[in-house]
Design an enzyme around this catalytic site. Structure first.
Site, short mmCIF file in Angstrom:
data_model
loop_
_atom_site.label_atom_id
_atom_site.label_comp_id
_atom_site.label_asym_id
_atom_site.label_seq_id
_atom_site.Cartn_x
_atom_site.Cartn_y
_atom_site.Cartn_z
N GLU A 1 -6.54 -7.84 -0.76
CA GLU A 1 -7.15 -7.76 0.57
C GLU A 1 -8.62 -7.38 0.48
O GLU A 1 -8.95 -6.22 0.26
CB GLU A 1 -6.45 -6.70 1.46
CG GLU A 1 -5.04 -7.04 1.81
CD GLU A 1 -4.44 -6.10 2.85
OE1 GLU A 1 -5.21 -5.42 3.56
OE2 GLU A 1 -3.21 -6.05 2.93
N GLU B 1 0.83 -1.22 0.00
CA GLU B 1 0.00 0.00 0.00
C GLU B 1 0.86 1.26 0.00
O GLU B 1 0.57 2.23 0.70
CB GLU B 1 -0.96 0.00 1.20
CG GLU B 1 -1.93 -1.16 1.21
CD GLU B 1 -3.07 -1.00 2.21
OE1 GLU B 1 -3.00 -0.10 3.07
OE2 GLU B 1 -4.04 -1.78 2.13
#
Ligand SMILES: *[C@@H]1O[C@H](CO)[C@@H](O)[C@H](O)[C@H]1NC(C)=O
Ligand SMILES: *[C@@H]1O[C@H](CO)[C@@H](O)[C@H](O)[C@H]1NC(C)=O
Ligand SMILES: *[C@@H]1O[C@H](CO)[C@@H](O)[C@H](O)[C@H]1NC(C)=O
Ligand SMILES: *[C@@H]1O[C@H](CO)[C@@H](O)[C@H](O)[C@H]1NC(C)=O
Ligand SMILES: *[C@@H]1O[C@H](CO)[C@@H](O)[C@H](O)[C@H]1NC(C)=O
Ligand SMILES: *[C@@H]1O[C@H](CO)[C@@H](O)[C@H](O)[C@H]1NC(C)=O
Ligand SMILES: CC(=O)N[C@H]1CO[C@H](CO)[C@@H](O)[C@@H]1O
Length: 643
Positions: A253, A182
């Site tokens: 995710e 991320e």
């Protein structure tokens, strides 16, 4: 002449065959990962090896397989493996190779998210704290010292996997790896140092020659050939798609629930419904050509010891399809299992077919996958969250509950609807066994409150908490010897801190505490205190509940007590921040490890149970006849005395 050519062709084929026995090549195109020449639609589940015990691994992996999971995805936890620079630990819960082999033993694939920055609600985002003391280091940036250590660790892990033959290219289960995590969330904070770091990280990863693809999650500009992947709950709506038509749509995710922090009630973020998850998974497949979906977490487990990040509780994603203890949570587990089975029935068509979409109503549409052979699969979507709908598709009427997707085999037979849950609900039953609170069994040991004279370490101002404890303990004592001249005013101490908890003692008397929260990171303990005329011992205990795990510039964060003032002791406000302070890292009982068999005898235990703060309690207890299918947990009820 003809025969000679044929013979030659046979020879070539045989050689190719031998090559395949050694390992499956993994590549990809716009529709999916291609393993051993076959496009795959994969359901993946996150299980983090240090969040359970090696004894649990085969059962967790087996239950995941039974639930229709094809891939186990895990992060690699650098600070577990290299707590001190150059000192490695791959034992017990840290036995990454054993975990990957356990996955392989059950015929599943693995995705290895090396990071090595991982966030993951894991203390310091997985980075070992010794990095903090590397001169000139700036984490996750175009910074030579950081890049050096990141490359060194990444190479170590990759080499370890290679030497065990664990990449799919070698015949092992690992089909994909992740570098960074991320990063786009923080990239802009690094200005011109961000983009070259992304390029470097991708190149460094690709140069590792693993023979399997790399992903970067939430990094929409992931450099070729690294795949940009989506994180979130609604990737069917939010994902802008792969950044090249040759890359597959991968969801690294899809949050099955959410982690919990101290002081927070269980809320809707944690109790995400089975229907909602199934809807978004089906949407991602239909709308985004999704071919790899990972549940984060499939099993959350436990943040053992001090491994949770700031304020995160020890129970991690207990609401996942497998709960903290590895027990099946229904109907989430069963509903997703049915979804997986339905998608697998039509996966050939989803992966090979051409895609068209047709509007069926204001908030209803259908995605149709058609193969040349005539095989056909369809996803009927009702995105209206308030109203059920009836739609007509190929001359047949279908009832679509609000906010639901029906999966049609042969573009005709409904094999699954995301809102229709047929799995029975279950509840976890906890039977309280033996109560261990019989006072006679318990013994106590009270921590001493150190004074300035007891603390050999000295500073001319308040030392910063994390840089001082270096992650060896959550606890840091600050002591001062204060001369007090009585005035008419009541003395009041003000302790300004950046977290997470502070306790105050004056002349060995506990006077109070204060704590922060994830939303209020700084706080002040303001407390009336009794002071003697003359010299007084003031002692503060600063406590951290895990190190931070997210955001830019983690290496320059500050925590703990930052300023101390006193009023009512002499004229005006006395600023004690730049006084001579004594300090001590860790509690005595912690430093002596009195909770271990060896450490137990290092202190004098008392039979009288004081309720003084900072008391250790111990009890010996013999368990017998525990049936195999029962999980034993010891629950401690702490009654915290706040004055
Ligand atoms: C990592 O660094 C250490 C110390 O400099 C070195 O001995 C080791 O070979 C390096 N490992 C890798 C995989 O580069
Ligand atoms: C899905 O794949 C098809 C065929 O490869 C392509 O035309 C389409 O643009 C893709 N859709 C998305 C949302 O990426
Ligand atoms: C088909 O899907 C695309 C992408 O979601 C959308 O932009 C388009 O409007 C849809 N077309 C129809 C006819 O529904
Ligand atoms: C302060 O600490 C010193 C050294 O531990 C001790 O001798 C002294 O009695 C303490 N003072 C008070 C007021 O408790
Ligand atoms: C303390 O927190 C508040 C609110 O979060 C913030 O506005 C303030 O700047 C912080 N103060 C310091 C000194 O960090
Ligand atoms: C306390 O009073 C004494 C005597 O008046 C003085 O010398 C000393 O500086 C005072 N100390 C403080 C901390 O105000
Ligand atoms: C990042 C993300 O997509 N978060 C979403 C997760 O799903 C919930 C509800 O399902 C949304 O509220 C979040 O915004």
């Amino acid at each position: 002449m003809m025969r000679w050519w044929l013979c030659c062709l046979v020879v070539v084929v045989v050689l190719f065959g031998i090559g395949e026995v050694l390992g499956a090549s993994v590549s990809y195109d716009g529709r999916g990962l291609i393993i051993d020449g076959q496009r795959k639609l994969l359901f993946s589940g996150s299980i983090h090896y240090p969040r359970s015990t090696p004894e649990m691994w085969p059962s967790l992996i087996g239950k995941a397989k039974e639930g229709g999971i094809d891939v186990i995805q895990t992060y690699v936890f650098w600070n577990q493996h290299e707590p001190q620079q150059g000192q490695f630990n791959f034992e017990g819960k840290n036995d990454l190779v054993r975990f990957i082999k356990d996955i392989q033993a059950q015929g599943l694939y693995a995705t290895l998210r090396i990071g090595p920055f991982i966030e993951a609600e894991w203390t310091y985002g997985g980075l070992p704290f010794w990095l903090h003391d590397i001169p000139g280091i700036v984490y996750r940036s175009d910074n030579e010292p950081f890049k050096h250590h990141m490359q060194n660790f990444t190479t170590k892990i990759v080499n370890m996997m290679k030497s065990e033959g664990l990449y799919a290219s070698q015949g092992g289960p690992i089909i994909m790896s992740q570098i960074e995590n991320e990063y786009a969330n923080v990239e802009s904070a690094f200005h011109e140092k961000g983009p070259p770091y992304v390029t470097w990280a991708a190149q460094m990863a690709v140069n590792q020659q693993t023979g399997v693809p790399w992903v970067m999650c939430k990094q929409n500009d992931a450099p070729d050939p690294v795949i940009n992947a989506c994180n979130g709950r609604q990737c069917g709506e939010t994902f802008p798609g792969p950044n090249s038509p040759n890359k597959p749509a991968i969801w690294t995710e899809n949050w099955t629930s959410f982690f919990q922090v101290f002081g927070e009630e269980t809320n809707n973020r944690q109790i995400r419904s089975a229907e909602d998850i199934a809807y978004h998974v089906a949407l991602f497949i239909a709308k985004k050509n999704g071919s790899y979906i990972n549940y984060y977490m499939y099993h959350g487990g436990t943040n053992f010891g001090r491994t949770g990040s700031s304020y995160v509780i020890t129970s991690y994603y207990d609401q996942a399809p497998l709960d903290e203890y590895g027990l099946i949570r229904q109907p989430k587990y069963g509903h997703l299992k049915e979804l997986h089975a339905a998608v697998k029935l039509v996966s050939e068509t989803l992966l090979q077919g051409t895609i068209t979409n047709i509007t069926l109503g204001q908030q209803q549409e259908v995605y149709v996958f058609t193969q040349n052979s005539g095989e056909c699969a369809a996803f009927l979507i009702n995105s209206d969250l308030r109203h059920d709908a009836t739609v007509k598709f190929r001359d047949t009427s279908y009832q679509l509950p609000r906010g639901s997707i029906s999966i049609l085999q042969n573009c005709k037979d409904v094999i699954f609807n995301t809102a229709k849950v047929s799995t029975q609900f279950n509840t976890r039953s906890v039977v309280s066994g033996q109560k261990l609170d019989g006072a006679s069994r318990w013994q106590a040991y009270k921590e001493d409150t150190p004074t300035f004279a007891d603390t050999p370490l000295r500073a001319k101002s308040l030392p910063e908490h994390m840089a001082t404890t270096k992650d060896a303990s959550d606890y840091l004592w600050y002591t001062i010897s204060l001369e007090h001249n009585a005035t008419n005013a009541q003395p009041v101490i003000n302790v300004f801190t950046l977290g997470h908890v502070v306790h105050a003692f004056v002349n060995d008397i506990y006077v109070g505490n204060a704590h922060g929260s994830p939303n209020s990171k700084n706080f002040t303990l303001q407390q009336k205190i009794p002071l003697n005329n003359g010299i007084n011992n003031i002692t503060l205990l600063s406590v951290m509940v895990g190190l931070p795990d997210s955001g830019a510039f983690l290496e320059s964060r500050v925590a703990g007590v930052r300023a101390v003032t006193i009023t009512g002791s002499g004229p005006g406000t006395r600023d004690l921040s730049n006084y001579p302070w004594g300090y001590q890292v860790g509690l005595l009982g912690e430093n002596l490890q009195i909770f271990t068999n060896e450490g137990l005898s290092k202190v004098q235990w008392s039979n009288s149970l004081s309720s003084a703060p900072l008391t250790w309690y111990k009890v010996s207890y013999r368990f017998c006849r525990i049936p195999d299918n029962i999980n034993i947990r010891i629950k401690l009820y702490l009654f915290y005395h706040l004055k």
